[in-house]
Design an enzyme around this catalytic site. Structure first.
Site, PDB file in Angstrom:
ATOM      1  N   GLU A  73      39.090  49.327  38.781  1.00 45.06           N
ATOM      2  CA  GLU A  73      40.243  50.213  38.961  1.00 45.06           C
ATOM      3  C   GLU A  73      41.419  49.539  38.278  1.00 45.06           C
ATOM      4  O   GLU A  73      41.926  48.526  38.769  1.00 45.06           O
ATOM      5  CB  GLU A  73      40.537  50.420  40.461  1.00 45.06           C
TER       6      GLU A  73
ATOM      7  N   CYS B 189      49.493  51.935  40.430  1.00 49.99           N
ATOM      8  CA  CYS B 189      48.706  52.311  39.266  1.00 49.99           C
ATOM      9  C   CYS B 189      48.892  53.790  38.957  1.00 49.99           C
ATOM     10  O   CYS B 189      48.959  54.173  37.792  1.00 49.99           O
ATOM     11  CB  CYS B 189      47.243  51.980  39.518  1.00 49.99           C
TER      12      CYS B 189
HETATM   13  P1  NAD Z   1      45.823  41.233  37.603  1.00 51.81           P
HETATM   14  O1  NAD Z   1      44.760  41.790  36.743  1.00 51.81           O
HETATM   15  O2  NAD Z   1      46.724  40.206  37.050  1.00 51.81           O
HETATM   16  O3  NAD Z   1      45.187  40.556  38.920  1.00 51.81           O
HETATM   17  C1  NAD Z   1      44.333  41.278  39.781  1.00 51.81           C
HETATM   18  C2  NAD Z   1      43.411  40.299  40.483  1.00 51.81           C
HETATM   19  O4  NAD Z   1      42.550  39.686  39.519  1.00 51.81           O
HETATM   20  C3  NAD Z   1      44.115  39.162  41.206  1.00 51.81           C
HETATM   21  O5  NAD Z   1      43.448  38.920  42.431  1.00 51.81           O
HETATM   22  C4  NAD Z   1      43.917  38.001  40.248  1.00 51.81           C
HETATM   23  O6  NAD Z   1      43.950  36.742  40.898  1.00 51.81           O
HETATM   24  C5  NAD Z   1      42.533  38.286  39.703  1.00 51.81           C
HETATM   25  N1  NAD Z   1      42.219  37.658  38.419  1.00 51.81           N
HETATM   26  C6  NAD Z   1      43.064  37.158  37.485  1.00 51.81           C
HETATM   27  N2  NAD Z   1      42.374  36.706  36.412  1.00 51.81           N
HETATM   28  C7  NAD Z   1      41.060  36.954  36.674  1.00 51.81           C
HETATM   29  C8  NAD Z   1      39.861  36.752  35.939  1.00 51.81           C
HETATM   30  N3  NAD Z   1      39.851  36.200  34.722  1.00 51.81           N
HETATM   31  N4  NAD Z   1      38.691  37.148  36.494  1.00 51.81           N
HETATM   32  C9  NAD Z   1      38.674  37.741  37.712  1.00 51.81           C
HETATM   33  N5  NAD Z   1      39.790  37.952  38.460  1.00 51.81           N
HETATM   34  C10 NAD Z   1      40.957  37.560  37.946  1.00 51.81           C
HETATM   35  O7  NAD Z   1      46.605  42.495  38.160  1.00 51.81           O
HETATM   36  P2  NAD Z   1      47.907  42.519  39.069  1.00 51.81           P
HETATM   37  O8  NAD Z   1      49.068  42.086  38.226  1.00 51.81           O
HETATM   38  O9  NAD Z   1      47.623  41.805  40.344  1.00 51.81           O
HETATM   39  O10 NAD Z   1      48.028  44.074  39.403  1.00 51.81           O
HETATM   40  C11 NAD Z   1      48.730  44.978  38.627  1.00 51.81           C
HETATM   41  C12 NAD Z   1      47.785  45.831  37.818  1.00 51.81           C
HETATM   42  O11 NAD Z   1      46.818  46.417  38.674  1.00 51.81           O
HETATM   43  C13 NAD Z   1      48.473  47.016  37.129  1.00 51.81           C
HETATM   44  O12 NAD Z   1      48.002  47.158  35.814  1.00 51.81           O
HETATM   45  C14 NAD Z   1      48.041  48.217  37.962  1.00 51.81           C
HETATM   46  O13 NAD Z   1      48.090  49.448  37.283  1.00 51.81           O
HETATM   47  C15 NAD Z   1      46.687  47.807  38.379  1.00 51.81           C
HETATM   48  N6  NAD Z   1      46.267  48.524  39.586  1.00 51.81           N
HETATM   49  C16 NAD Z   1      45.296  49.458  39.467  1.00 51.81           C
HETATM   50  C17 NAD Z   1      44.907  50.197  40.572  1.00 51.81           C
HETATM   51  C18 NAD Z   1      43.838  51.237  40.472  1.00 51.81           C
HETATM   52  O14 NAD Z   1      43.292  51.617  41.501  1.00 51.81           O
HETATM   53  N7  NAD Z   1      43.512  51.729  39.301  1.00 51.81           N
HETATM   54  C19 NAD Z   1      45.513  49.958  41.805  1.00 51.81           C
HETATM   55  C20 NAD Z   1      46.499  48.987  41.877  1.00 51.81           C
HETATM   56  C21 NAD Z   1      46.854  48.266  40.754  1.00 51.81           C
END
Ligand code: NAD
Length: 483
Positions: free
Chosen positions: A255, A289
């Site tokens: 997501e 999102c």
């Molecule tokens: P992010 O991708 O930076 O981090 C998300 C999670 O991934 C965190 O727990 C982080 O620690 C982990 N992570 C970081 N690097 C990783 C790796 N290499 N492998 C696995 N996990 C890793 O995102 P964010 O800044 O926390 O969230 C914001 C983003 O999330 C925005 O783009 C938003 O649109 C999206 N979002 C999407 C939805 C949806 O349902 N589509 C919902 C909420 C947020």
């Protein structure tokens, strides 16, 4: 207990945040700070799991899997109902903690998120995946059943840390899988608290929670004993998750980000829509999102709509989420604040017209960003093309409906979209031509347990919620019996 966690304890909160591994609440050798985005002061410390602790959590989930999977759906659901009751018992505390670590207004954001999460657990617990019987074959009878996958790794972001974690916990456990959940390092506290609550309820190892830096993510996504990754976060990280999950062909639900357009039709009741479009674009300070991130308003009223939206936004308080009259809290973290500063600078450098806001006061103690409306920037500007994930939105004038549909679809993202108009049939005809996983007519951001939710294009893979969301936590298995 360190001094910071002690002060939270004195305020009636959990005194020390520990991880849940194999039914035990455990410390880590190192801790990391968690900041209050309204003050930028350190709020508490959270454990930074070592690699061997992450391995232990995965091993515990693997060990717990056969017995958990052998329970009936009803038995597993009863654990989830007990869990929902236990979360509900501490919901006031959880909501305050959510505001403290995430920044969102307690009354308008944190309480609805916690209430919505409890509702979600109970509703998911009542759903079942049915066995499909195929009996029309001449010599064979067949059954299509859904079997659990094994250990699921869940990785969550910082914008809705409670809701998005429980969106994964409930379907994962209901379908018979066991879980290792990793929250964002920016907002680990509520998730750790959810682990503490789970401890007395689920059998050891069924749910494990590990906190720490981003490095835990790759350890989970590349681990051979994890069968599926359920990930919510940015599209950039989603790609990395997909790459790293390939070794054992993990099942994936991704997501990811969005750049949702809202199209206001020529006949839209634009004056009445102002408060709804405001919430759609600026709710959770734009950090969602499915937030409306591009508004296309018909040129016959575009200028009047921009003025009305700007006037309305001046009446909405941006402030500390603990204050009851706050409508929008701070941006959750400094990384996101810096990204927004860069976007605000781009708007200034290009002399785009700003109807309200436009300047971030960097002397404020927290990560406060003013509500900002950019009036009719060019289609190729950063503010139209990128996902800001903050309280800034462009309102673009259009004349031709075919042209605006082309523009709305010319995005690498495809998460959500909305079309607003008095003639519902005309608005629905437009929405059918837009590219996104979810699409709303005269509404936006409406989600439900029974509505599949997932992105197209760079917005993701697969679905959460709905029958489809439950099925993604299972393998489809066909049993064929010769008559
Ligand atoms: P992010 O991708 O930076 O981090 C998300 C999670 O991934 C965190 O727990 C982080 O620690 C982990 N992570 C970081 N690097 C990783 C790796 N290499 N492998 C696995 N996990 C890793 O995102 P964010 O800044 O926390 O969230 C914001 C983003 O999330 C925005 O783009 C938003 O649109 C999206 N979002 C999407 C939805 C949806 O349902 N589509 C919902 C909420 C947020």
């Amino acid at each position: 207990m360190n001094a910071l966690n002690k002060s939270l304890a004195e305020a009636g909160f959990c005194s020390e945040y520990k991880m849940l591994i194999n039914g035990k609440l455990v410390r880590a050798e190192a801790n990391f700070p968690v900041y209050n985005p309204a003050t930028n002061e350190v709020l508490a410390e959270a454990p930074a799991a070592s690699a061997s602790q992450v391995d232990s959590a995965i091993a515990a989930a693997k060990l717990a899997f056969p017995a958990w999977a052998a329970l009936s759906w009803d038995e597993r659901a009863s654990y989830l109902y007990a869990y929902a009751d236990a979360v509900e018992a501490v919901k006031e505390e959880l909501a305050t903690l959510l505001t403290l670590e995430q920044g969102k207004p307690r009354r308008l954001g944190a309480i609805p998120e916690v209430d919505g999460s409890i509702y979600w657990i109970r509703e998911i617990a009542s759903r079942r995946l049915k066995t499909e019987e195929i009996s029309h074959l001449r010599d064979h009878h067949a059954e299509v059943i859904h079997t659990p996958l094994g250990v699921v790794g869940a990785i969550t972001p910082w914008n809705y840390p409670v809701l998005l974690a429980l969106w994964k916990v409930a379907p994962c456990l209901l379908t018979g899988n066991t879980l290792v959940l990793k929250p964002s390092p920016y907002t680990p506290l509520c998730t750790l608290r959810l682990g503490e609550i789970a401890q007395g309820i689920f059998p050891d190892g069924v749910i494990n929670i590990v906190s720490g830096t981003d490095e835990i993510g790759p350890q989970m996504t590349s681990h051979p004993d994890i069968a599926k990754i359920s990930f919510t976060g940015s599209s950039a990280t989603g790609r990395r998750v997909m790459e790293s999950s390939s070794a054992n062909l993990k099942r994936l639900t991704l997501e990811l980000g969005g750049n949702d357009p809202a199209i206001l039709m020529p006949d839209a009741d634009w004056e009445a829509l102002v408060p709804r479009i405001f919430s759609a674009a600026f709710g959770n300070s734009g950090q969602w999102c499915i937030g409306t991130k591009r508004i296309y308003a018909h040129s016959s009223y575009h200028a009047r709509f921009v003025k009305a939206l700007a006037d309305y936004s001046r009446t909405q308080k941006v402030g500390n989420g603990l204050e009851d009259d706050t409508v929008l809290g701070p941006v959750q973290n400094r990384m996101q604040y810096d990204k927004l500063r860069s976007l605000f600078n781009d708007v200034k450098e290009n002399n785009y017209t700003v109807a309200v806001g436009g300047t971030i006061d960097e002397n404020l103690p927290g990560n406060f960003v003013p509500v900002t409306i950019v009036d009719n920037p060019p289609e190729n500007s950063r503010i139209v093309q990128e996902e800001p994930f903050g309280p800034i939105v462009p309102v673009i004038a259009y004349d031709d409906i075919d042209d605006v549909i082309t523009k709305a679809n010319a995005s690498p993202f495809g998460l959500g979209c909305s079309v607003w108009g008095r003639d519902v049939d005309a608005a629905t005809a437009v929405i059918r031509r837009l590219e996104s996983g979810i699409a709303w007519v005269n509404d936006s951001q409406f989600l439900d347990v029974d509505l599949p939710f997932g992105g197209h294009k760079l917005s993701g893979l697969g679905n959460e919620n709905g029958r489809q969301g439950l099925e993604e936590f299972t393998n489809c298995r066909t049993i064929v019996i010769r008559k």
